[in-house]
Design an enzyme around this catalytic site. Structure first.
Site, short mmCIF file in Angstrom:
data_model
loop_
_atom_site.label_atom_id
_atom_site.label_comp_id
_atom_site.label_asym_id
_atom_site.label_seq_id
_atom_site.Cartn_x
_atom_site.Cartn_y
_atom_site.Cartn_z
N HIS A 1 48.85 24.48 42.73
CA HIS A 1 47.92 24.88 43.19
C HIS A 1 48.82 24.27 45.00
O HIS A 1 48.19 24.74 45.59
CB HIS A 1 46.82 24.05 43.41
CG HIS A 1 45.63 25.17 43.55
ND1 HIS A 1 45.42 26.41 43.24
CD2 HIS A 1 44.92 25.52 44.70
CE1 HIS A 1 44.16 27.34 43.27
NE2 HIS A 1 43.80 25.70 44.71
N LYS B 1 39.91 35.69 40.20
CA LYS B 1 38.70 34.73 40.13
C LYS B 1 37.69 36.02 40.18
O LYS B 1 37.93 36.85 40.53
CB LYS B 1 38.07 33.36 40.73
CG LYS B 1 38.91 32.68 40.48
CD LYS B 1 38.18 31.93 41.13
CE LYS B 1 39.63 29.77 41.12
NZ LYS B 1 38.72 28.34 41.84
#
Length: 361
Positions: A306, A232
């Protein structure tokens, strides 16, 4: 550039225009390092110059941009499409009738089942959207300011119990890996799919990160294999896996990839691709993972990839007791993000549970 707040006759058209203007601005400002088709993005920008005929048309434009590699666009269009639906249902006559109370009501209804992180995202997007209109609307030299701030006072009714992330304990992880190894190859599972899931398990990388890996990101070093991961915020980190864990799967997949390359150009020289040489979708990995979990007889509240990332982080902290190591391994920007995994440290919890043992004696 400024625009009239309400150039059209209907409330719906005016709201749609401002959402389209905002999304065009976001397309120009979002991180684009994963964009695979610049032509598609330019086409989307060109279409957004004109007024979309409906929210459905706007959603389709954003879907095209996301498919071209602008992954972050969904973070913005999803809340705004829901907001459009909600505000239109109120039968307002003018955008000037929108106030903070209406937005808080929207958040209360439309985010009630979402995680705290998603609620925060909705709030940030709405503040950004109305701030965008505040700065860019003008009629006869005057601007209308919505001043949507969504302060803590307004959001107290949005607070919910914080949920710890789902993860596999050691017994479940062992069963999962055994099922992954034993699952028959065929229409449901491929060597490539098994390899991707194993790398996620052993490194904790995000699905988006592993699907963006290119050949140049793979660095063999003796008994260890390294992957350069772009996370990210376009931040780079290196993850490592022992060669023995995935060697046979990697060898088999690279042979298949070579055959694909003989007939198709592999997009961006990706490590993982489909039969046409193009990038895999996250949905594919989630589907395979769900099948493997069912095959293993494992049922969790959240069954996505996740969960494997949470499993890796939980195991890492419970064995090393090093939050900085967890932060670096997962690519967290803030140490507090990694702190959640201290809640799974059974040794520390046992120490807390035993604090009054001596007193009772």
């Amino acid at each position: 550039m400024t625009h009239s707040l309400e150039p059209f006759a209907s409330f719906e058209e005016n709201l749609l225009m401002w959402i389209a203007l905002f999304m065009r601005w976001k397309i120009n400002t979002l991180s684009n390092h994963q964009v695979r088709s610049k032509e598609t993005i330019l086409q989307c920008l060109e279409i957004l110059k004109s007024q979309p005929k409906s929210i459905t048309e706007l959603l389709n434009i954003c879907k095209r941009a996301r498919a071209a590699g602008l992954i972050g666009i969904n973070i913005f269009i999803t809340p705004l499409s829901k907001l459009y639906e909600y505000l239109c249902s109120l039968h307002l006559k003018s955008l000037r009738e929108i106030n903070e109370d209406a937005i808080v009501d929207f958040l209360s209804v439309y985010t009630s089942m979402l995680s705290n992180a998603s609620k925060k995202n909705y709030r940030i997007v709405l503040i950004g959207f109305f701030g965008f209109i505040d700065k860019r609307n003008q009629d006869n030299g005057l601007s209308h300011v919505f001043g949507i701030e969504l302060t803590i006072r307004h959001l107290m009714n949005l607070n919910s119990t914080h949920k710890l992330p789902a993860y596999l304990d050691e017994a479940e992880l062992e069963r999962f890996l055994e099922s992954l190894d034993n699952a028959p190859l065929g229409a449901k599972y491929s060597t490539r799919d098994k390899l991707i899931i194993k790398i996620i398990v052993y490194t904790g990388v995000r699905v988006s990160e592993i699907l963006s890996l290119r050949i140049k990101d793979f660095i063999p070093q003796g008994d260890l294999w390294l992957f350069q991961v772009r996370g990210k915020g376009n931040k780079m980190r290196v993850v490592m896996i022992k060669k023995v864990k995935i060697e046979s799967l990697m060898k088999a997949w690279m042979e298949q990839r070579t055959q694909i390359a003989l007939h198709s150009t592999i997009e961006d020289n990706l490590i993982f691709c489909n039969k046409k040489g193009t990038k895999l979708t996250q949905a594919r990995i989630y589907q395979v993972l769900g099948d493997i979990l069912s095959y293993a007889g494992i049922k969790k509240e959240k069954m996505g990839a996740h969960m494997l990332r949470h499993t890796f982080a939980t195991m890492l902290y419970s064995k090393k007791h090093d939050l900085v190591l967890v932060q670096e391994a997962l690519g967290h920007a803030n140490l507090n993000t990694s702190r959640i995994y201290t809640h799974f440290d059974k040794q520390r919890l046992l120490e807390a549970a035993s604090v009054l043992d001596d007193f009772e004696k």
